[in-house]
Design a protein around this motif. Structure first.
Motif, PDB file in Angstrom:
ATOM      1  N   UNK A  71     -72.366   0.850  29.939  1.00 42.97           N
ATOM      2  CA  UNK A  71     -73.111   1.267  30.924  1.00 42.97           C
ATOM      3  C   UNK A  71     -73.607   2.797  30.866  1.00 42.97           C
ATOM      4  N   UNK A  72     -73.167   3.576  29.643  1.00 40.82           N
ATOM      5  CA  UNK A  72     -73.736   4.576  29.556  1.00 40.82           C
ATOM      6  C   UNK A  72     -75.145   4.841  28.998  1.00 40.82           C
ATOM      7  N   UNK A  73     -75.726   3.632  28.230  1.00 38.77           N
ATOM      8  CA  UNK A  73     -76.969   3.545  28.007  1.00 38.77           C
ATOM      9  C   UNK A  73     -77.685   3.458  29.490  1.00 38.77           C
ATOM     10  N   UNK A  74     -77.304   2.790  30.361  1.00 31.57           N
ATOM     11  CA  UNK A  74     -78.214   2.728  31.631  1.00 31.57           C
ATOM     12  C   UNK A  74     -77.940   3.809  32.429  1.00 31.57           C
ATOM     13  N   UNK A  75     -76.891   4.941  32.207  1.00 29.52           N
ATOM     14  CA  UNK A  75     -76.986   6.199  32.719  1.00 29.52           C
ATOM     15  C   UNK A  75     -77.926   7.234  32.233  1.00 29.52           C
ATOM     16  N   UNK A  76     -78.106   6.846  30.783  1.00 21.02           N
ATOM     17  CA  UNK A  76     -79.013   7.653  30.143  1.00 21.02           C
ATOM     18  C   UNK A  76     -80.456   7.336  30.723  1.00 21.02           C
ATOM     19  N   UNK A  77     -80.690   5.956  30.725  1.00 23.93           N
ATOM     20  CA  UNK A  77     -82.043   5.577  31.192  1.00 23.93           C
ATOM     21  C   UNK A  77     -82.211   5.995  32.559  1.00 23.93           C
ATOM     22  N   UNK A  78     -81.297   6.115  33.360  1.00 22.17           N
ATOM     23  CA  UNK A  78     -81.490   6.196  34.840  1.00 22.17           C
ATOM     24  C   UNK A  78     -81.735   7.923  35.002  1.00 22.17           C
ATOM     25  N   UNK A  79     -80.941   8.848  34.155  1.00 23.97           N
ATOM     26  CA  UNK A  79     -81.203  10.153  34.267  1.00 23.97           C
ATOM     27  C   UNK A  79     -82.617  10.592  33.842  1.00 23.97           C
ATOM     28  N   UNK A  80     -82.987   9.817  32.923  1.00 27.99           N
ATOM     29  CA  UNK A  80     -84.367   9.876  32.047  1.00 27.99           C
ATOM     30  C   UNK A  80     -85.348   9.397  32.993  1.00 27.99           C
ATOM     31  N   UNK A  81     -85.057   8.546  33.813  1.00 25.10           N
ATOM     32  CA  UNK A  81     -86.116   8.070  34.721  1.00 25.10           C
ATOM     33  C   UNK A  81     -86.350   9.095  35.637  1.00 25.10           C
ATOM     34  N   UNK A  82     -85.100   9.609  36.422  1.00 25.66           N
ATOM     35  CA  UNK A  82     -85.105  10.488  37.564  1.00 25.66           C
ATOM     36  C   UNK A  82     -86.035  11.651  36.928  1.00 25.66           C
ATOM     37  N   UNK A  83     -85.772  12.198  35.877  1.00 28.11           N
ATOM     38  CA  UNK A  83     -86.319  13.588  35.371  1.00 28.11           C
ATOM     39  C   UNK A  83     -87.995  13.129  35.154  1.00 28.11           C
ATOM     40  N   UNK A  84     -88.233  12.031  34.582  1.00 23.20           N
ATOM     41  CA  UNK A  84     -89.641  11.736  34.458  1.00 23.20           C
ATOM     42  C   UNK A  84     -90.318  11.680  35.546  1.00 23.20           C
ATOM     43  N   UNK A  85     -89.812  10.742  36.691  1.00 27.87           N
ATOM     44  CA  UNK A  85     -90.636  10.745  37.938  1.00 27.87           C
ATOM     45  C   UNK A  85     -90.317  11.999  38.812  1.00 27.87           C
ATOM     46  N   UNK A  86     -89.580  12.786  38.834  1.00 26.54           N
ATOM     47  CA  UNK A  86     -89.426  14.002  39.643  1.00 26.54           C
ATOM     48  C   UNK A  86     -89.140  15.292  39.189  1.00 26.54           C
ATOM     49  N   UNK A  87     -88.895  15.290  37.985  1.00 27.32           N
ATOM     50  CA  UNK A  87     -88.734  16.693  37.201  1.00 27.32           C
ATOM     51  C   UNK A  87     -87.298  17.275  37.452  1.00 27.32           C
ATOM     52  N   UNK A  88     -86.643  16.530  38.169  1.00 27.98           N
ATOM     53  CA  UNK A  88     -85.060  16.889  38.395  1.00 27.98           C
ATOM     54  C   UNK A  88     -84.278  16.539  37.184  1.00 27.98           C
ATOM     55  N   UNK A  89     -83.276  17.518  36.976  1.00 30.23           N
ATOM     56  CA  UNK A  89     -82.339  17.186  36.196  1.00 30.23           C
ATOM     57  C   UNK A  89     -81.034  18.006  36.671  1.00 30.23           C
ATOM     58  N   UNK A  90     -79.655  17.471  36.664  1.00 27.20           N
ATOM     59  CA  UNK A  90     -78.811  18.045  36.893  1.00 27.20           C
ATOM     60  C   UNK A  90     -78.763  19.555  36.022  1.00 27.20           C
ATOM     61  N   UNK A  91     -78.275  20.530  36.667  1.00 28.35           N
ATOM     62  CA  UNK A  91     -78.068  21.721  36.074  1.00 28.35           C
ATOM     63  C   UNK A  91     -77.044  21.544  34.950  1.00 28.35           C
ATOM     64  N   UNK A  92     -77.135  22.030  33.612  1.00 23.23           N
ATOM     65  CA  UNK A  92     -76.471  21.966  32.699  1.00 23.23           C
ATOM     66  C   UNK A  92     -74.919  21.917  33.071  1.00 23.23           C
ATOM     67  N   UNK A  93     -74.558  22.752  33.821  1.00 22.38           N
ATOM     68  CA  UNK A  93     -73.033  23.076  34.177  1.00 22.38           C
ATOM     69  C   UNK A  93     -72.734  21.677  35.115  1.00 22.38           C
ATOM     70  N   UNK A  94     -73.577  20.907  35.576  1.00 21.81           N
ATOM     71  CA  UNK A  94     -73.270  19.808  36.561  1.00 21.81           C
ATOM     72  C   UNK A  94     -73.587  18.594  35.763  1.00 21.81           C
ATOM     73  N   UNK A  95     -74.032  18.679  34.656  1.00 20.46           N
ATOM     74  CA  UNK A  95     -74.251  17.275  33.992  1.00 20.46           C
ATOM     75  C   UNK A  95     -73.066  16.165  33.997  1.00 20.46           C
ATOM     76  N   UNK A  96     -71.887  16.721  33.542  1.00 23.01           N
ATOM     77  CA  UNK A  96     -70.874  15.846  33.726  1.00 23.01           C
ATOM     78  C   UNK A  96     -70.362  15.398  35.056  1.00 23.01           C
ATOM     79  N   UNK A  97     -70.383  15.969  35.972  1.00 21.55           N
ATOM     80  CA  UNK A  97     -70.397  15.915  37.301  1.00 21.55           C
ATOM     81  C   UNK A  97     -71.284  14.857  37.644  1.00 21.55           C
ATOM     82  N   UNK A  98     -72.303  14.714  37.457  1.00 21.91           N
ATOM     83  CA  UNK A  98     -73.566  13.870  37.779  1.00 21.91           C
ATOM     84  C   UNK A  98     -73.144  12.699  37.252  1.00 21.91           C
ATOM     85  N   UNK A  99     -72.964  12.779  35.921  1.00 18.25           N
ATOM     86  CA  UNK A  99     -72.679  11.514  34.985  1.00 18.25           C
ATOM     87  C   UNK A  99     -71.514  10.625  35.637  1.00 18.25           C
TER      88      UNK A  99
END
Length: 142
Positions: A71-99
């Protein structure tokens, strides 16, 4: 490395607080110190997540334990998709919590938080995974 520096700084902060409080102070991560405190022998142990060397938190440790989950591949795709469509990414300090929250959302009950997921029987975490060895050893030695 920057991660080792962050873990070292976290341990230094713990030691400083213990010294300031007049409590026994472990010399390093996952070591116990004992001393007399107001007429009572006490033991103090300290652990810095995820492993005493790298910067991070409990979520990083849990993510390490599921590193081979497809499922990690799906999570990568999800976060890439959200970033590409909205420009939003979790703050670096929050990436682990978001994943971790996204991964937990793929479990049988998507409302579980980290602790709740840990208490399920069977747990969503494989506590026999070697990533948990250091934490288990630390807790068993308390």
């Amino acid at each position: 490395s920057q991660q080792a520096t962050a873990a070292h700084a976290a341990m230094d902060g713990i030691k400083s607080a213990l010294v300031k409080a007049g409590l026994p102070c472990p010399k390093k991560h996952a070591i116990t110190a004992s001393d007399d405190f107001n007429g009572r022998m006490i033991r103090v142990s300290a652990s810095v997540f995820p492993d005493g060397r790298d910067a991070g938190m409990l979520e990083d440790l849990c993510l390490r334990s599921i590193a081979t989950d497809p499922v990690n591949e799906c999570l990568d795709a999800y976060f890439d998709c959200v970033s590409n469509r909205t420009g939003r990414r979790p703050a670096l300090k929050d990436v682990a919590k978001a994943r971790l929250h996204a991964w937990l959302a793929t479990q049988s009950n998507p409302e579980w938080r980290l602790g709740e997921a840990s208490l399920q029987r069977p747990s969503v975490w494989d506590f026999d995974n070697p990533e948990f060895s250091s934490l288990k050893s630390f807790l068993q030695n308390l």
